[in-house]
Design an enzyme around this catalytic site. Structure first.
Site, PDB file in Angstrom:
ATOM      1  N   ASP A 192       0.819  -1.217   0.000  1.00 24.83           N
ATOM      2  CA  ASP A 192       0.000   0.000   0.000  1.00 24.83           C
ATOM      3  C   ASP A 192       0.852   1.266   0.000  1.00 24.83           C
ATOM      4  O   ASP A 192       1.596   1.524   0.935  1.00 24.83           O
ATOM      5  CB  ASP A 192      -0.888  -0.070   1.261  1.00 24.83           C
ATOM      6  CG  ASP A 192      -1.699   1.181   1.526  1.00 24.83           C
ATOM      7  OD1 ASP A 192      -1.759   2.068   0.657  1.00 24.83           O
ATOM      8  OD2 ASP A 192      -2.304   1.260   2.628  1.00 24.83           O
ATOM      9  N   HIS A 365      -3.631   4.640   6.728  1.00 21.55           N
ATOM     10  CA  HIS A 365      -2.554   4.079   5.899  1.00 21.55           C
ATOM     11  C   HIS A 365      -1.183   4.314   6.535  1.00 21.55           C
ATOM     12  O   HIS A 365      -0.965   5.296   7.234  1.00 21.55           O
ATOM     13  CB  HIS A 365      -2.585   4.708   4.501  1.00 21.55           C
ATOM     14  CG  HIS A 365      -3.849   4.433   3.758  1.00 21.55           C
ATOM     15  ND1 HIS A 365      -4.040   3.303   3.011  1.00 21.55           N
ATOM     16  CD2 HIS A 365      -5.005   5.136   3.681  1.00 21.55           C
ATOM     17  CE1 HIS A 365      -5.262   3.319   2.486  1.00 21.55           C
ATOM     18  NE2 HIS A 365      -5.869   4.423   2.873  1.00 21.55           N
TER      19      HIS A 365
END
Lengths: 547, 547
Positions: A192, A365
């Protein structure tokens, strides 16, 4: 085992944020990871959502053994209804993710999907793929990453993740499993990249608790918190805080209400009895006893918070003394709408807290150091950054190089790229469609660049239609011309201008000439007229009928 | 002296960013401060710029004694051409500001303006107003604030300012003068609120120098710096740095070239001979000898940087090894375009530095501590925050209260509000128009909410026009119906759909009924048809002609 090659096609989510979807293919066997939507950018006028071009998997639909879903956000599950219409394959997801998928499928009238619930300890086998899961923390519960054993080696897919050591739901990214996978030897890590611009670590969700405490401790009127409808952890956190300060919690906004209900039923949201109350009960309580959690953190025009900010939300009218917390970061493109909402809340006299002023949101994130940690734990031979705009991918690849992945082994893939990989070599061998597939109303894929360009022209200067009926023989005008227009000038105050446009059309027709080209001559005349008169370039369409 | 009252009308720039304009009025005498444009928000489709509603001053134009301009940014000077078309009054500005105004007026073909150059030591008298100036530092040279003595007391207008102790041009905000004004006693301070969300001090322009040095020291190919065309100080800073590292500087982009030329002529930009070279000369030098300064820091579609990022700029083709610095912060609403530009630069292989990654820009506006310092130096009796969106005004007013201005004496004015003030009392007494006046092509003010709403509908789903000609007597169709459409569906692939729409119109006509309502029946039918067929709501316009 190294004779065959593994093909990995990224259909969405690389070089862009959203519509995440990936295909792993070995000989006649395919597994799909995620199938999400992207929210349209401002220039994609009238578009509801954007999905990947599914033709690559549709053409190979008989080979699809499974669809694995990492978590329940729309950019990972939103395209499943479109996918399942074409590809009948079993879905695998954790319980909350499954719940969110089922909500989505119901909205699309899909009732025959085969869905299997998985837990992080499960192992799935779809010959030749063997899939293990590992827990990751993110901004929604029940997220997993994937470790996929293949004939060429192990592929690790991080899912959306961060390393939060004190998340609200207590479920941490599984270090031990990651280290264990790293020990076993990993061929390729796909990880990611969303926050590759952010130095350091993403602050723990617990770290914003003291700011919530401070706001709740000092609030006199209601406390209204806007966040993403899917952010169940934030809902848990706000509810606990509210109860501790003697407030009942009501949830406002359709998607928020649905998600909260489902998360409660599945045990992912734990609020003591009586803590959550319906909004109409909250209306009867003193303001200092009430907290509301609502949608609208992105300034969405029909959301609860935006309607409150405009004083158009009947059951909650903001008054001085109310406190509003916007617990989210703006998604690029939404800033203007969010700023307008904040201003309107200030105008109503609310005390408003938002990211610019007070830390009341953390990202889901990983920051740069966490991204490096993931790579260091997994120690892959090859690295492909995923889930990010192009610059995020490049920056993430640079981080990978800093922690020891050779530059030649960090591969930048964009949506549509197909990687071929065996146990010691990986390269992009093919490019399939990376076209945006636009969903507009019930149309999927019928609106393309031509229609969007027309919408852009219409948005810029509107249109003029000149309709005229001629005698087929003589070419004389028998009816019209009628000029109609929208978005060009204010028709009521421009009668004189439009009348002159009409006369210009009359003159063109009376001048005669090749009838086939009359439409073009009318168009050219009106184009010139509009530009000379007022400096605008509306879309111009002539309609010439004959009797 | 306290019998008369001073009226202050804010016509733009309060509760919004941009189109700054203010009117001071005492009996039959008016002075105007600034007349700027606002850039349109994304929802203002097709609009070029937004200006204040000038009718308040146009109605009183014989009373206008002077127009004073604080500095040369477009949000302070951009509406002057429109103002001067209606109001003939002398302009007063510092040399660089005057230069920028003259460029603007020339673009609009205005050649008869009476402009006077002022310096910060000058004192102007327009009975009963007496105007002194003080230097302020901002992000363009030659800025001033105003101290206006009036019969009711002194009004101080900060202009756009920050307290930079080491600005690139060496010209600091004049503390001593501000303290001296404070000592004389100030009735009202109106001060720049732009950065009221930003804690602390705005970092000095010198502080980013070390980052420029680092980038230039390590760059192998060209260094390309994008910034605002008006940011002469940044151009100075980059040019000095480039020369120090043995590079020549070329300036790219029409507005940048014009501003640099003018600033050089007026002595506001000092680059040694041979330092600045034309772009075609730069093209012949080795890349490591070249630095470019260009427009495009906001992702403007036709700017130099954006064209370079798309590889559509003939004289500069970005290659791996080139370094790009985007030295600006995104203006809200521009994020998507800027991100796309950054991504494209990364795709071309450039090393890209931007605010998210490296501090290469500082704001031109005061942070919270500087805002407090201004208030503390001036010690006004009353305080009105200006130049900011509504939340900035509120936050600035709260800061004023923190440094001792009584809450009752901090007054929130929005554009259109008129303040009446005497030596011990101030209140909003009137509201004049705060309407946005939209400039679209050569039309000023003719596009309003109705036209914009039409453009929004057209942008969303396009339009359908059904044109049909009937026999006046029988009501039978003699020509058509013809269906034309743009932005609704892709016409080439939707012939069958449009043919069915046509047949639906035929059926409506054949069904007969009141001819006057036929248009409405066609519209209703097509509205239903479009929604049922494809879930869209295009603008629908019937044209019924009779012969």
């Amino acid at each position: 085992m190294t004779e065959g090659k593994l093909r990995i096609a990224i259909l969405g989510g690389a070089g862009e944020i959203g519509r995440n979807m990936m295909v792993l293919e070995y000989e006649e066997n395919i597994i799909i990871i995620d199938a999400g939507i992207m929210f349209p950018e401002n220039y994609m006028l009238g578009i509801d959502v954007v999905i990947p071009d599914l033709s690559y998997v549709v053409e190979r639909k008989d080979r699809v053994r499974a669809i694995i879903v990492t978590h329940g956000h729309l950019d990972h599950i939103g395209a499943l209804p479109y996918l399942l219409e074409e590809v009948k394959a079993p879905l695998y997801a954790t319980p909350l993710t499954r719940g969110l998928i089922e909500v989505k499928l119901r909205e699309h009238g899909i009732r025959d999907a085969e869905i299997h619930t998985i837990g992080p300890q499960d192992v799935l086998s779809f010959n030749p793929f063997r899939i293990e899961f590992f827990r990751v923390s993110h901004s929604i519960p029940d997220c997993v990453g994937l470790a996929i054993s293949t004939p060429v080696g192990m592929i690790v897919h991080s899912g959306d993740f961060k390393f939060d050591h004190s998340p609200v739901d207590g479920v941490r990214t599984d270090f031990a499993k990651l280290a264990e996978l790293g020990g076993r030897g990993v061929l390729l890590l796909m990880s990611d990249s969303t926050n590759a611009e952010t130095p350091g670590y993403t602050v723990s969700e617990s770290a914003i608790q003291e700011n919530f405490d401070r706001v709740f401790a000092n609030a006199e009127g209601r406390v209204i918190v806007a966040t993403f409808a899917s952010n169940i952890s934030r809902v848990q956190q706000i509810s606990e805080t509210a109860l501790r300060y003697g407030r009942h919690v009501a949830v406002v906004g359709r998607s928020m209400v649905n998600n909260v209900k489902m998360a409660q039923e599945l045990g992912y949201l734990n609020v003591p009895d009586g803590g959550l109350i319906p909004i109409n009960e909250a209306a009867n309580l003193p303001h200092r006893k009430v907290a509301l959690i609502c949608t609208g953190s992105q300034g969405e025009p029909t959301s609860a918070l935006v309607r409150m900010s405009r004083d158009e939300f009947r059951s909650v009218r903001i008054v001085p003394g109310d406190t509003v917390i916007v617990s989210a970061t703006p998604i690029p493109g939404n800033e203007e709408m969010i700023n307008r909402t904040l201003d309107n809340l200030f105008r109503l006299g609310a005390n408003v807290h938002y990211d610019e002023l007070l830390k009341v949101h953390v990202s889901g994130h990983a920051g740069q150091e966490e991204q490096k940690l993931m790579i260091s734990l997994i120690k892959p031979e090859f690295f492909v950054p995923i889930h990010g705009e192009y610059r995020h991918l490049i920056l993430h690849a640079q981080l990978a190089q800093q922690v020891g992945i050779p530059e030649d082994n960090t591969i930048i893939m964009e949506s549509g790229d197909v990687l071929e990989i065996d146990d010691d070599f990986a390269r992009i061998v093919d490019r399939v469609s990376r076209d945006y597939v636009f969903v507009d109303g019930r149309g999927v894929g019928d609106v393309g660049e031509v229609v969007l360009e027309d919408r852009r022209l219409l948005a810029e200067n509107g249109f003029l239609v000149a309709s005229v009926t001629l005698d087929r023989i003589s070419g004389k005008i028998v009816a019209g011309p009628e000029i109609i227009s929208r978005g060009f000038v204010y028709v009521r105050e421009s009668e004189e201008l439009l009348e002159r446009a009409r006369q210009a059309v009359v003159r063109v027709v009376e001048r005669g000439g090749d009838r086939v080209l009359l439409g073009k001559r009318i168009k050219d005349t009106l184009t010139r007229f509009a530009y000379e008169e007022i400096g605008r370039r509306p879309v111009i369409l002539p309609v010439v009928l004959e009797v």
